[in-house]
Write a protein that holds these residues in place. Sequence first.
Motif, PDB file in Angstrom:
ATOM      1  N   GLY A 104       0.696  -0.933  -0.284  1.00 52.28           N
ATOM      2  CA  GLY A 104       0.417  -0.012   0.181  1.00 52.28           C
ATOM      3  C   GLY A 104       0.877   1.370  -0.149  1.00 52.28           C
ATOM      4  N   LEU A 134      -8.833   0.776  -4.197  1.00 53.90           N
ATOM      5  CA  LEU A 134      -7.073   0.703  -4.026  1.00 53.90           C
ATOM      6  C   LEU A 134      -6.944  -0.774  -4.336  1.00 53.90           C
ATOM      7  CD1 LEU A 134      -4.003   1.736  -3.710  1.00 53.90           C
ATOM      8  CD2 LEU A 134      -4.255   2.131  -1.750  1.00 53.90           C
ATOM      9  N   ALA A 149     -10.190   1.342  -0.111  1.00 55.50           N
ATOM     10  CA  ALA A 149      -9.064   0.601  -0.425  1.00 55.50           C
ATOM     11  C   ALA A 149      -9.458  -0.858  -0.143  1.00 55.50           C
ATOM     12  CB  ALA A 149      -8.373   1.110   0.740  1.00 55.50           C
ATOM     13  N   VAL A 168      -0.677   9.746  -1.758  1.00 54.97           N
ATOM     14  CA  VAL A 168      -1.943   9.501  -2.971  1.00 54.97           C
ATOM     15  C   VAL A 168      -2.168  10.447  -3.850  1.00 54.97           C
ATOM     16  CG1 VAL A 168      -3.013   7.882  -0.192  1.00 54.97           C
ATOM     17  CG2 VAL A 168      -3.310  10.009  -0.440  1.00 54.97           C
ATOM     18  N   LEU A 228     -10.444   6.137  -1.557  1.00 51.10           N
ATOM     19  CA  LEU A 228     -10.701   5.377  -2.007  1.00 51.10           C
ATOM     20  C   LEU A 228     -10.955   4.372  -1.616  1.00 51.10           C
ATOM     21  CD1 LEU A 228      -6.453   6.095  -2.424  1.00 51.10           C
ATOM     22  CD2 LEU A 228      -8.253   6.608  -4.185  1.00 51.10           C
ATOM     23  N   TYR A 237      -6.530   6.742   3.130  1.00 51.65           N
ATOM     24  CA  TYR A 237      -6.767   6.133   1.511  1.00 51.65           C
ATOM     25  C   TYR A 237      -7.965   7.064   1.994  1.00 51.65           C
ATOM     26  CZ  TYR A 237      -3.033   3.077   1.338  1.00 51.65           C
ATOM     27  OH  TYR A 237      -1.678   2.482   1.893  1.00 51.65           O
ATOM     28  N   LEU A 297      -2.302  -4.470   2.300  1.00 50.60           N
ATOM     29  CA  LEU A 297      -2.866  -2.611   2.560  1.00 50.60           C
ATOM     30  C   LEU A 297      -1.529  -2.751   3.912  1.00 50.60           C
ATOM     31  CD1 LEU A 297      -5.156  -1.635   1.105  1.00 50.60           C
ATOM     32  CD2 LEU A 297      -3.112  -1.794   0.118  1.00 50.60           C
ATOM     33  N   THR A 353     -11.436   1.351   3.666  1.00 52.99           N
ATOM     34  CA  THR A 353     -12.509   2.560   3.357  1.00 52.99           C
ATOM     35  C   THR A 353     -13.200   2.560   2.437  1.00 52.99           C
ATOM     36  OG1 THR A 353     -10.632   2.919   1.377  1.00 52.99           O
ATOM     37  CG2 THR A 353     -10.129   3.124   4.386  1.00 52.99           C
TER      38      THR A 353
END
Length: 374
Positions: free
Chosen positions: A74, A89, A112, A80, A110, A105, A93, A362
């Motif tokens: 990640g 993403l 993630a 980012v 994003l 994130y 991570l 996220t």
Amino acid sequence: MKIAVLASPADEPRVAAIPETVKKFTGLGADVAVEAGAGERAGISDSDYREAGATIGDRTSVLKGAGAILVVQGPDADEVSGMEKGALLIGALDPVNRGDAVKAYADAGLEALAMEWMPRITRAQSMDILSSQSNLAGYKAVVDAASAYGRAFPMMMTAAGTVSPAKCFVMGVGVAGLQAIATAKRLGAQVSATDVRSATKEQIKSLGAKPIFVESVEGIEGEGSGGYAGEMSDEYRKAQAELVSSHIAKQDIVITTALIPGRPAPRLISDEQLKTMRTGSVIVDLAAEAGGNVEGCVAGETVERHGVKIIGAVQLSRTLAGDASALFSRNLYNFLSAYWDEESKAPAWPEEDEILPAIRLTEDGKVVNERLTS
């Protein structure tokens, strides 16, 4: 959808897509853009990616308009920028240890998805990056042990006499342990193995190794939670320590693989037990990064205690970057293609799903995974 494949940091030679998966993604209707030089350390040239249908560019151009971003590690919190709001993403991570990055994130909008949190269910086996990388680590652990060991592995009959086979003991029979058993057998060692899960006895036998199990105290029936072993009773740990002490003194090579998710690695070999081992013996501790199964183990280093070499193995799959990248990238392709919508040419998440809540960190500007919010 445009899929961006980013180059990894300097300490990470693996890459999140190979030409094979690029072709498969383009076959689904996706556009794939690869950051220049992303595959070099895995033996993949930019021209290889171009031939597979990808475009090559710098990070800014690769990220522009990307709806999915594939990574091995990640990105840091300050990396980012340039990622599109709402983009996926996807990669390893490390959410527990990189809270600042996870927050970044979320702040960047994003979605993630931490592939290392893939649930260990039948449907997700082909998406499981931990299993694919552990398989390689188990193989490499034995190869590294053979390199550090000052003698041959197989029995050799020569005119000058017989060379006895090395004795190899594998502690922990998950994915890495099973591959370690198979590799040691292929190299000609006499192999034995142990685990707290009774179901692994048959797996050990099926590979031609000898199971070494505590019989006087009950272990874990079945496979344990999520395919991992759990905590054992004090009575079991005492009986296991006695069994290991009597067995380990006769071994030349020991591979330890025991991990409990979210907790320090269990201590399997004490300093007192090390003293009983033969001078010149080798231990490879695959749990070194989680504190180690072996007393005195140092992650990333080889130390010697009482004449025994202890290799604190760290990310062994990285040392096989080409194969590791191939397996990793297939895991990511298998995941995305399982949800791919042919009409929109993008993944479409179902309302109810067992996999997504487990790996989604996220969404909509918030950290949403229960393991991070509870």
